[in-house]
Design a protein around this motif. Structure first.
Motif, PDB file in Angstrom:
ATOM      1  N   GLY A 136      -7.748 -40.672  -4.276  1.00 43.77           N
ATOM      2  CA  GLY A 136      -7.601 -39.884  -5.495  1.00 43.77           C
ATOM      3  C   GLY A 136      -8.423 -40.407  -6.652  1.00 43.77           C
ATOM      4  O   GLY A 136      -8.522 -39.764  -7.696  1.00 43.77           O
ATOM      5  N   GLY A 137      -9.014 -41.591  -6.469  1.00 43.07           N
ATOM      6  CA  GLY A 137      -9.905 -42.134  -7.487  1.00 43.07           C
ATOM      7  C   GLY A 137     -11.223 -41.378  -7.529  1.00 43.07           C
ATOM      8  O   GLY A 137     -11.419 -40.395  -6.806  1.00 43.07           O
ATOM      9  N   SER A 175      -0.993 -36.245  -0.710  1.00 39.18           N
ATOM     10  CA  SER A 175      -0.410 -37.309   0.103  1.00 39.18           C
ATOM     11  C   SER A 175       1.102 -37.333  -0.072  1.00 39.18           C
ATOM     12  O   SER A 175       1.647 -36.675  -0.973  1.00 39.18           O
ATOM     13  N   PRO A 176       1.827 -38.096   0.756  1.00 32.03           N
ATOM     14  CA  PRO A 176       3.284 -38.212   0.608  1.00 32.03           C
ATOM     15  C   PRO A 176       3.724 -38.776  -0.736  1.00 32.03           C
ATOM     16  O   PRO A 176       4.883 -38.610  -1.117  1.00 32.03           O
ATOM     17  N   VAL A 177       2.845 -39.454  -1.463  1.00 34.07           N
ATOM     18  CA  VAL A 177       3.197 -39.989  -2.784  1.00 34.07           C
ATOM     19  C   VAL A 177       3.725 -38.880  -3.689  1.00 34.07           C
ATOM     20  O   VAL A 177       4.621 -39.102  -4.519  1.00 34.07           O
ATOM     21  N   LEU A 178       3.202 -37.657  -3.516  1.00 32.66           N
ATOM     22  CA  LEU A 178       3.556 -36.544  -4.392  1.00 32.66           C
ATOM     23  C   LEU A 178       4.857 -35.865  -3.985  1.00 32.66           C
ATOM     24  O   LEU A 178       5.346 -35.002  -4.713  1.00 32.66           O
ATOM     25  N   ASP A 179       5.420 -36.236  -2.859  1.00 35.31           N
ATOM     26  CA  ASP A 179       6.625 -35.586  -2.366  1.00 35.31           C
ATOM     27  C   ASP A 179       7.872 -36.231  -2.971  1.00 35.31           C
ATOM     28  O   ASP A 179       8.633 -36.927  -2.306  1.00 35.31           O
ATOM     29  N   THR A 180       8.061 -36.038  -4.262  1.00 39.30           N
ATOM     30  CA  THR A 180       9.176 -36.628  -4.982  1.00 39.30           C
ATOM     31  C   THR A 180       9.516 -35.767  -6.192  1.00 39.30           C
ATOM     32  O   THR A 180       8.663 -35.026  -6.694  1.00 39.30           O
ATOM     33  N   HIS A 203      -6.043 -28.604   3.116  1.00 34.90           N
ATOM     34  CA  HIS A 203      -7.236 -28.606   3.950  1.00 34.90           C
ATOM     35  C   HIS A 203      -8.429 -29.250   3.245  1.00 34.90           C
ATOM     36  O   HIS A 203      -9.432 -29.551   3.882  1.00 34.90           O
ATOM     37  N   LEU A 204      -8.322 -29.453   1.946  1.00 33.93           N
ATOM     38  CA  LEU A 204      -9.331 -30.204   1.202  1.00 33.93           C
ATOM     39  C   LEU A 204      -8.809 -31.573   0.774  1.00 33.93           C
ATOM     40  O   LEU A 204      -9.497 -32.295   0.055  1.00 33.93           O
ATOM     41  N   ASP A 205      -7.578 -31.909   1.199  1.00 30.25           N
ATOM     42  CA  ASP A 205      -6.929 -33.162   0.771  1.00 30.25           C
ATOM     43  C   ASP A 205      -6.825 -33.222  -0.747  1.00 30.25           C
ATOM     44  O   ASP A 205      -6.878 -34.300  -1.347  1.00 30.25           O
ATOM     45  N   LEU A 206      -6.666 -32.076  -1.398  1.00 30.58           N
ATOM     46  CA  LEU A 206      -6.683 -31.991  -2.860  1.00 30.58           C
ATOM     47  C   LEU A 206      -5.339 -31.533  -3.398  1.00 30.58           C
ATOM     48  O   LEU A 206      -4.706 -30.639  -2.834  1.00 30.58           O
ATOM     49  N   ALA A 207      -4.907 -32.157  -4.486  1.00 32.32           N
ATOM     50  CA  ALA A 207      -3.741 -31.680  -5.229  1.00 32.32           C
ATOM     51  C   ALA A 207      -4.058 -31.738  -6.719  1.00 32.32           C
ATOM     52  O   ALA A 207      -4.826 -32.607  -7.166  1.00 32.32           O
ATOM     53  N   VAL A 209      10.866 -33.080   8.431  1.00 34.75           N
ATOM     54  CA  VAL A 209       9.471 -33.401   8.756  1.00 34.75           C
ATOM     55  C   VAL A 209       8.570 -32.829   7.665  1.00 34.75           C
ATOM     56  O   VAL A 209       8.574 -31.616   7.424  1.00 34.75           O
ATOM     57  N   VAL A 210       7.792 -33.700   7.014  1.00 36.06           N
ATOM     58  CA  VAL A 210       6.939 -33.241   5.910  1.00 36.06           C
ATOM     59  C   VAL A 210       5.451 -33.375   6.211  1.00 36.06           C
ATOM     60  O   VAL A 210       4.636 -32.672   5.615  1.00 36.06           O
ATOM     61  N   PHE A 211       5.082 -34.279   7.112  1.00 33.27           N
ATOM     62  CA  PHE A 211       3.671 -34.420   7.482  1.00 33.27           C
ATOM     63  C   PHE A 211       3.561 -34.687   8.980  1.00 33.27           C
ATOM     64  O   PHE A 211       4.363 -35.429   9.557  1.00 33.27           O
ATOM     65  N   VAL A 212       2.557 -34.092   9.607  1.00 37.35           N
ATOM     66  CA  VAL A 212       2.148 -34.426  10.970  1.00 37.35           C
ATOM     67  C   VAL A 212       0.677 -34.777  10.910  1.00 37.35           C
ATOM     68  O   VAL A 212      -0.156 -33.918  10.591  1.00 37.35           O
ATOM     69  N   ASN A 213       0.358 -36.045  11.158  1.00 36.49           N
ATOM     70  CA  ASN A 213      -1.038 -36.493  11.082  1.00 36.49           C
ATOM     71  C   ASN A 213      -1.713 -36.026   9.786  1.00 36.49           C
ATOM     72  O   ASN A 213      -2.812 -35.474   9.791  1.00 36.49           O
ATOM     73  N   ASP A 214      -1.028 -36.221   8.657  1.00 38.57           N
ATOM     74  CA  ASP A 214      -1.533 -35.909   7.314  1.00 38.57           C
ATOM     75  C   ASP A 214      -1.595 -34.417   7.009  1.00 38.57           C
ATOM     76  O   ASP A 214      -2.073 -34.018   5.946  1.00 38.57           O
ATOM     77  N   GLU A 215      -1.130 -33.572   7.929  1.00 35.44           N
ATOM     78  CA  GLU A 215      -1.048 -32.137   7.654  1.00 35.44           C
ATOM     79  C   GLU A 215       0.328 -31.839   7.056  1.00 35.44           C
ATOM     80  O   GLU A 215       1.369 -32.232   7.608  1.00 35.44           O
ATOM     81  N   LEU A 216       0.345 -31.130   5.936  1.00 35.21           N
ATOM     82  CA  LEU A 216       1.595 -30.755   5.292  1.00 35.21           C
ATOM     83  C   LEU A 216       2.373 -29.778   6.167  1.00 35.21           C
ATOM     84  O   LEU A 216       1.826 -28.780   6.644  1.00 35.21           O
ATOM     85  N   ILE A 217       3.654 -30.064   6.387  1.00 26.72           N
ATOM     86  CA  ILE A 217       4.514 -29.191   7.191  1.00 26.72           C
ATOM     87  C   ILE A 217       5.448 -28.431   6.258  1.00 26.72           C
ATOM     88  O   ILE A 217       6.363 -29.006   5.667  1.00 26.72           O
TER      89      ILE A 217
END
Length: 329
Positions: free
Chosen positions: A173-174, A54-59, A82-86, A279-287
């Motif tokens: 993430g929980g 998620s964008p939370v990690l973009d820091t 693609h798995l929404d996993l980090a 631009v870092v996300f488009v509809n939750d897809e990482l750019i």
């Protein structure tokens, strides 16, 4: 391993077992509908943590707080959007021996299985306070529809649909566990069915995530976007300029998706985007580049809801608007 419908175990003993393995994550966000916090769970004694991408990690200043209140800086080790996993890892010179979940068990549960959901929803915990716990039941394991009028997710596999309000702000993430403490899955993002205007509570199954978790931890990971796929003609319905964004020249293998200029009166101009926004996300897809931006915009259809997240200085800014009809060439 398949879990039976009922398990003879104390929910309190499972809660006591799980809480030391849950963490609170604080990072980017804090503007509009972008929350600057999320949840994760430990998957190794060395401090590897599975969480939602998620964008939370973009820091550059990602912070993790353990159950006992200890605070660590962390870094993103790898991600599979693609798995929404980090997977993130605690930064420390000390040797850690932390309690963790064994993600390799690959537990599977059927409908009617009683579960417990653990997350830092609504940021109720910032120090040594425990994360929140919800009781619920697995309703089904099914695939959520992805595109127009349905759930717009990057992830396209099976999910556990849960009879409990698990998917709240900060909850992504929980973890969900069986009553006897087996890890079942990771709580997903907040999503809503655009046709029925209803929210869904779901989790990503651990048996789906397990392989990528291990590969990222061991350094043997290759993102699905880099794996060779059959060559097909990607749709090119829309370009960035159709929304008013003129991007920097795409001259590198992976040119960052910086906005060079914004067309006056355009959709993005009215929404407040500016030159030099990334631009870092488009509809939750990482750019990751101008190429991936073009690919994601090309998939859109008239009437879709377009959500853009840009990085401006050290902040994330989110906008959204409806995709207009295509112009006839």
């Amino acid at each position: 391993m398949i879990v039976p419908l009922t398990a003879k175990a104390s929910s309190q003993s499972t809660i006591n077992h799980a809480l030391p393995r849950l963490v609170k994550i604080f990072g980017a966000g804090g503007v509009k509908n972008l929350y600057a916090y999320s949840t994760g769970f430990l998957v190794s004694p060395q401090g590897h943590i599975a969480t939602i991408w998620s964008p939370v990690l973009d820091t550059d200043r990602l912070s993790v707080v353990l159950n006992d209140g200890r605070r660590f800086e962390a870094e993103v080790l790898g991600a599979e959007p693609h798995l929404d996993l980090a997977i993130i890892k605690l930064k420390t010179e000390r040797e850690l021996n932390l309690p963790y979940f064994d993600f390799r068990e690959k537990v599977i549960a059927g409908p009617g299985t009683r579960i417990l959901g653990f997350s830092n929803m609504f940021r109720v915990a910032t120090g040594d306070e425990p994360v929140s716990v919800l009781h619920g039941v697995i309703e089904a394991r099914t695939e959520l529809p992805r595109r127009r009028g349905a759930f717009e997710l990057a992830y396209s596999g099976d999910v556990y649909v849960v009879d409990a309000i698990t998917n709240n702000p900060g909850a992504a993430g929980g973890a969900i566990l069986t009553y006897d403490g087996k890890l079942l899955g990771m709580i997903g993002k907040q999503v809503r069915n655009a046709k029925t205007n209803t929210w869904v509570n779901y989790s990503l199954p651990i048996d789906v995530l397990s392989k990528s978790i291990e590969q990222i931890i061991t350094g043997k990971f290759e993102s699905s976007e880099n794996q060779k796929k059959p060559e097909t003609q990607a749709p090119e319905r829309y370009r960035s300029v159709d929304f008013g964004m003129v991007m920097v020249p795409d001259v590198l293998y992976r040119t960052p998706a910086y906005i060079d200029s914004v067309l006056p009166g355009s959709l993005v101009a009215k929404a407040g985007l500016k030159p030099d926004d990334l631009v870092v996300f488009v509809n939750d897809e990482l750019i990751k580049s101008c190429k991936t931006l073009n690919a994601e915009l090309g998939k859109l259809e008239a009437g879709d809801l377009l959500r853009l997240v840009v990085r401006r200085d050290n902040q994330l800014v989110s906008i959204e608007f409806q995709v207009p009809p295509e112009k006839n060439n």
